[in-house]
Design a protein around this motif. Structure first.
Motif, PDB file in Angstrom:
ATOM      1  N   LYS A   1     -13.325 -40.390  15.218  1.00  0.00           N
ATOM      2  CA  LYS A   1     -11.933 -39.946  15.272  1.00  0.00           C
ATOM      3  C   LYS A   1     -11.183 -41.068  15.986  1.00  0.00           C
ATOM      4  CE  LYS A   1      -8.892 -36.311  17.048  1.00  0.00           C
ATOM      5  NZ  LYS A   1      -8.796 -34.981  17.664  1.00  0.00           N
TER       6      LYS A   1
ATOM      7  N   CYS B   1      -5.952 -40.679  13.468  1.00  0.00           N
ATOM      8  CA  CYS B   1      -5.232 -39.696  14.273  1.00  0.00           C
ATOM      9  C   CYS B   1      -4.250 -40.488  15.119  1.00  0.00           C
ATOM     10  CB  CYS B   1      -6.243 -38.959  15.144  1.00  0.00           C
ATOM     11  SG  CYS B   1      -5.519 -37.885  16.400  1.00  0.00           S
TER      12      CYS B   1
ATOM     13  N   TRP C   1     -14.930 -39.649  19.472  1.00  0.00           N
ATOM     14  CA  TRP C   1     -13.518 -40.034  19.593  1.00  0.00           C
ATOM     15  C   TRP C   1     -13.385 -41.419  20.225  1.00  0.00           C
ATOM     16  CZ3 TRP C   1     -10.284 -41.429  23.594  1.00  0.00           C
ATOM     17  CH2 TRP C   1      -8.889 -41.256  23.424  1.00  0.00           C
TER      18      TRP C   1
ATOM     19  N   SER D   1      -1.579 -39.267  18.168  1.00  0.00           N
ATOM     20  CA  SER D   1      -0.871 -38.164  18.840  1.00  0.00           C
ATOM     21  C   SER D   1      -0.738 -37.019  17.840  1.00  0.00           C
ATOM     22  CB  SER D   1       0.514 -38.594  19.312  1.00  0.00           C
ATOM     23  OG  SER D   1       0.478 -39.828  19.965  1.00  0.00           O
ATOM     24  N   GLY D   2      -1.807 -36.647  17.207  1.00  0.00           N
ATOM     25  CA  GLY D   2      -1.734 -35.693  16.096  1.00  0.00           C
ATOM     26  C   GLY D   2      -1.476 -36.467  14.810  1.00  0.00           C
TER      27      GLY D   2
ATOM     28  N   ASP E   1      -1.223 -32.117  16.080  1.00  0.00           N
ATOM     29  CA  ASP E   1      -1.889 -31.431  17.189  1.00  0.00           C
ATOM     30  C   ASP E   1      -1.521 -29.960  17.215  1.00  0.00           C
ATOM     31  OD1 ASP E   1      -3.399 -33.451  18.137  1.00  0.00           O
ATOM     32  OD2 ASP E   1      -2.047 -34.048  19.744  1.00  0.00           O
TER      33      ASP E   1
ATOM     34  N   ARG F   1       2.030 -42.056  28.005  1.00  0.00           N
ATOM     35  CA  ARG F   1       0.752 -41.355  28.280  1.00  0.00           C
ATOM     36  C   ARG F   1      -0.113 -42.188  29.235  1.00  0.00           C
ATOM     37  NH1 ARG F   1      -4.408 -39.057  24.886  1.00  0.00           N
ATOM     38  NH2 ARG F   1      -4.281 -36.941  25.610  1.00  0.00           N
TER      39      ARG F   1
ATOM     40  N   ASN G   1      -2.274 -43.225  20.711  1.00  0.00           N
ATOM     41  CA  ASN G   1      -1.396 -42.247  21.352  1.00  0.00           C
ATOM     42  C   ASN G   1      -0.139 -42.790  22.010  1.00  0.00           C
ATOM     43  OD1 ASN G   1      -2.653 -39.610  20.930  1.00  0.00           O
ATOM     44  ND2 ASN G   1      -4.388 -40.520  21.971  1.00  0.00           N
TER      45      ASN G   1
ATOM     46  N   TRP H   1     -11.861 -30.934  21.247  1.00  0.00           N
ATOM     47  CA  TRP H   1     -10.677 -31.143  22.084  1.00  0.00           C
ATOM     48  C   TRP H   1     -10.151 -29.846  22.705  1.00  0.00           C
ATOM     49  CZ3 TRP H   1      -8.670 -34.248  25.241  1.00  0.00           C
ATOM     50  CH2 TRP H   1      -7.307 -34.243  25.551  1.00  0.00           C
TER      51      TRP H   1
ATOM     52  N   ASP I   1     -14.682 -35.160  21.376  1.00  0.00           N
ATOM     53  CA  ASP I   1     -13.350 -35.766  21.527  1.00  0.00           C
ATOM     54  C   ASP I   1     -13.264 -36.519  22.859  1.00  0.00           C
ATOM     55  OD1 ASP I   1     -10.266 -35.867  21.678  1.00  0.00           O
ATOM     56  OD2 ASP I   1     -10.558 -34.888  19.751  1.00  0.00           O
ATOM     57  N   ASP I   2     -12.073 -36.913  23.195  1.00  0.00           N
ATOM     58  CA  ASP I   2     -11.732 -37.680  24.397  1.00  0.00           C
ATOM     59  C   ASP I   2     -12.449 -37.144  25.642  1.00  0.00           C
ATOM     60  OD1 ASP I   2     -10.383 -39.324  26.103  1.00  0.00           O
ATOM     61  OD2 ASP I   2      -8.388 -38.552  25.642  1.00  0.00           O
TER      62      ASP I   2
END
Ligand code: DGJ
Length: 711
Positions: A448, A495, A383, A497-498, A517, A415, A452, A308, A338-339
């Motif tokens: 992961k 996970c 992710w 948003s952290g 995060d 988001r 979010n 990330w 990740d994303d």
């Protein structure tokens, strides 16, 4: 003993484990009540139990003429005027339950009470367990046996706290600064922490403690409550005018969310209750409970590189291959993409829901990267954010009716995304198919699993927009279970948003959490410190970030970053392609050091130090057999006096002699730091009572200290 007395003590159950006693009174005509939960009462015979129960039973509360009995699910029919345990009704009737027919079954440290309200025709099953670690937990299940719908509003479980606790301690927080402790005096009234985010929340109470005024990590007494649920929930502490203190909690149900037809049941989450001589002991009960689960990770926690903060959405194969090569060079064992890898996901405004590898960025799929990663002997993880959908996605365009909503409106975006209704069988089937297909295609070792946004205005797509956070949370649990069952090797990280999904509910279905995060080492000192109030370090993702923190802009040297992350499930969140050879070697040395000590770090007993010189924060892990320990001493400020004084090392065996040495990576330029005058050998008693001199560190520096039994 009179027949009457004999009848009474037959109803007393004394559960004992690991220094905790729970005395339950379980008569046949009322719900079980806890008379004592706290320090061990010792072995008590029947007569002693009865005498104690007579002392502990409530006296007149000045509300009604009889003493007010407060069961695990308190009923207002007893005269209780605090928060009721069960709230609900059959279309306005039976709003005040009376569970008067109860049978109990005891199996060791587990007690199940099956109760009926014959008039309302409601059935209530209460399960109470005292685990081997001394962790108490209970859960309630309500059944409607009447052919009239029963609207359930709340089902709370309540644990009485003995004595006169002075303080309340729980947690708050926000994105990127989770699990901040907050403490206040405990006064008459209710301290209520309600969560309507539809997820655990960065501001979750986490554990709500009632405590003595002298509470610290290693001193005072604390009684804590944790609701193991990842949707809406509530924790509360109540103090009555008659001086009784209660901790309560359960799921928070939205209006009309649970309406039970005849024969239907609702089962609430486990509500956990931990007692400790100090916060450390209260934490250990959670840790031991989690470590005893059959699903608890038994293999060493593989060192992770998560992409990330290294590349964000810039998925360039050559750069990622370089990153994988460098990850392998420094000793990473699990590479996580990740994303940003799926259809249309070039930024956070589009693509969620379209879980197909984007051929525009990955013309050969993820295969070239996966091949390189595996070629280096690393695991591969990916992710996902399975519960979410961007309005700008093929999925949302094809199935706008799969988005959680109520009335004729969509919830406000967060988001730039919305929530996919996993209680909708078609949406569920689609997501499950996509997850399983990708796990199979790339033989994923790790997911992961992100989340979010809050679930606000979250209505069902199949039940006319009715509130649906309860059903959604259970659908997510089911999806996690089905994916894990289909892919037993797979590990899943929670996970949100952290660190907004840290609770024991999600940990029944996942293998670790991402705590925040924020990887800034100063903030992480506290995030880690307070996350371990609930979770042992091996379940907490703990990564080394880049020199300049992406969330705070602060700059920290590698030794401080590496030492701060050292105790958890270690990893890296840093663009290694920007590092020189020397920097990679230094990082590799830290990873090697962690690997050599991770068995101790991930099986030992967490200790947090109460008294430290000004500006110093310290904690450690002590082997269960007392044979060694590692402590971190971090200087987070510039103290008013200098040099810093002594610091005690708690948790050691008093009769064992230990050698005390700084713990540093081999490649840290050979020389011992200036503060090391030589090797110290002292018994645990001296190290616990007097301690060691705190090294003269600059602010934002820390030292690791290794303490090993000699002889
Ligand atoms: C939030 C997570 O906490 C981050 O680590 C990262 O995975 C982003 N989401 C990706 O969108």
């Amino acid at each position: 003993m009179t027949p009457e007395t004999r009848k009474q003590y037959m109803h007393l159950h004394h559960l004992r484990a690991a220094g905790v006693s729970v005395l339950l009174e379980c008569p046949p005509d009322a719900l079980p009540a806890i008379l004592h939960w706290g320090p061990d009462l010792g072995p008590l015979g029947d007569d002693a139990l009865e005498h104690l129960a007579a002392e502990l039973r409530p006296r007149s509360d000045q509300t009604v003429e009889v003493p007010v009995r407060t069961a695990l699910v308190p009923e207002s029919r007893t005269g209780w005027i605090g928060m009721p345990g069960l709230s609900g009704h059959h279309q306005g009737e039976h709003w005040s339950p009376a569970f008067t027919a109860v049978t109990h079954e005891r199996d060791g440290h587990r007690l199940v009470a099956t109760a009926t309200d014959p008039h309302a025709r409601l059935g209530l099953t209460l399960t109470v367990e005292l685990g081997p670690s001394g962790l108490l937990r209970a859960r309630a299940e309500l059944r409607n046996d009447r052919d009239v719908p029963y609207t359930l509003e709340a089902l709370n479980l309540v644990f009485p706290v003995p004595g006169d606790p002075a303080d309340l301690l729980d947690q708050a927080g926000r994105w990127s600064k989770e699990r901040i402790p907050q403490r206040r005096p405990l006064t008459v009234g209710t301290h209520l922490r309600e969560n309507r985010r539809g997820r655990t929340g960065a501001d979750a109470a986490t554990v709500l403690f009632a405590a003595t005024a002298d509470l610290g990590f290693r001193r005072g007494e604390a009684w804590g409550l944790h609701v193991g649920h990842s949707g809406n929930h509530r924790h509360y502490a109540e103090r009555t005018a008659t001086g009784r203190t209660m901790l309560g909690g359960g799921e928070l149900l939205l209006p009309g969310e649970v309406i039970l037809a005849g024969g239907e049941s609702y089962r609430g989450p486990w509500v956990y209750a931990t007692y400790g001589h100090g916060l450390d002991q209260a934490a250990h009960r959670f840790h031991e409970h989690l470590r005893a689960r059959p699903s608890h990770p038994s293999a060493p926690r593989p060192v992770v590189l998560n992409t990330w903060e290294a590349v964000y959405f810039d998925h360039d194969l050559d750069r990622l291959l370089d990153l994988a090569d460098r990850a392998a060079r420094v000793g990473v064992e699990r590479f996580v993409l990740d994303d940003g890898w799926f259809l249309g996901r070039r930024a956070d405004n589009a693509g969620l829901g379209d879980w197909y590898v984007d051929p525009a960025v990955w013309p050969e799929g993820l295969h070239p990267l996966v091949k390189r990663v595996r070629g280096h002997g690393m695991e591969f993880g990916l992710w996902f954010e399975p519960e979410m959908v961007n309005p700008d996605s093929d999925l949302a365009r094809a199935h706008p009716d799969w988005i959680m909503q109520t009335g004729d409106r969509l919830p406000p975006p967060a988001r730039r995304q919305q929530v996919l209704d996993l209680t909708n069988p078609d949406a569920y089937a689609y997501i499950k198919e996509r997850l399983l297909a990708l796990v199979a295609e790339y033989e994923l070792d790790f997911i992961k699993w992100d989340h979010n946004r809050d679930l606000v205005d979250a209505g069902s797509t199949t039940r006319a927009g009715r509130a649906s956070v309860h059903a959604q949370t259970h659908a997510v649990y089911r999806l996690l279970d089905e994916v894990r069952a289909a892919c037993p090797r797979l590990e899943i990280e929670a996970c949100s948003s952290g660190g907004a999904r840290v609770d024991l509910g999600i940990l029944e279905h996942t293998d670790r959490v991402w705590a925040s995060d924020c990887i800034d080492s100063v903030d992480r000192q506290d995030i880690m410190r307070w996350t371990t109030q609930l979770l042992p370090p091996e379940l907490i993702g703990s990564h080394i970030g880049s020199g300049r923190s992406h969330s705070t802009g602060r700059r920290h040297d590698l030794p401080f970053r590496a030492a701060t992350a050292f105790f958890g499930h270690y990893g890296i969140e840093w663009d290694l392609t920007s590092l020189t050879g020397g920097e990679l070697d230094e990082l590799a040395a830290w990873i090697d050091l962690h690997k050599r000590h991770r068995h101790l770090l991930h099986t030992g007993v967490v200790v947090r130090v109460d008294e430290t010189p000004q500006g110093v924060r310290a904690h450690g892990v002590v082997a269960r057999d007392g044979s060694e320990a590692i402590y971190e001493i971090a200087m987070l400020d510039r103290p008013a006096t200098w040099p810093p004084g002594m610091m005690r090392l708690p948790g050691l065996d008093p009769g064992t002699v230990y050698r005390v040495r700084p713990l540093m990576p081999v490649a840290s330029h050979g020389a011992a730091p200036a503060w090391v005058s030589g090797e110290t050998e002292l018994p645990g008693s001296a190290l616990s009572a007097a301690g060691i001199a705190v090294p003269p560190l600059f602010p934002d520096q820390s030292a690791l200290v290794h303490v090993v039994a000699v002889g």
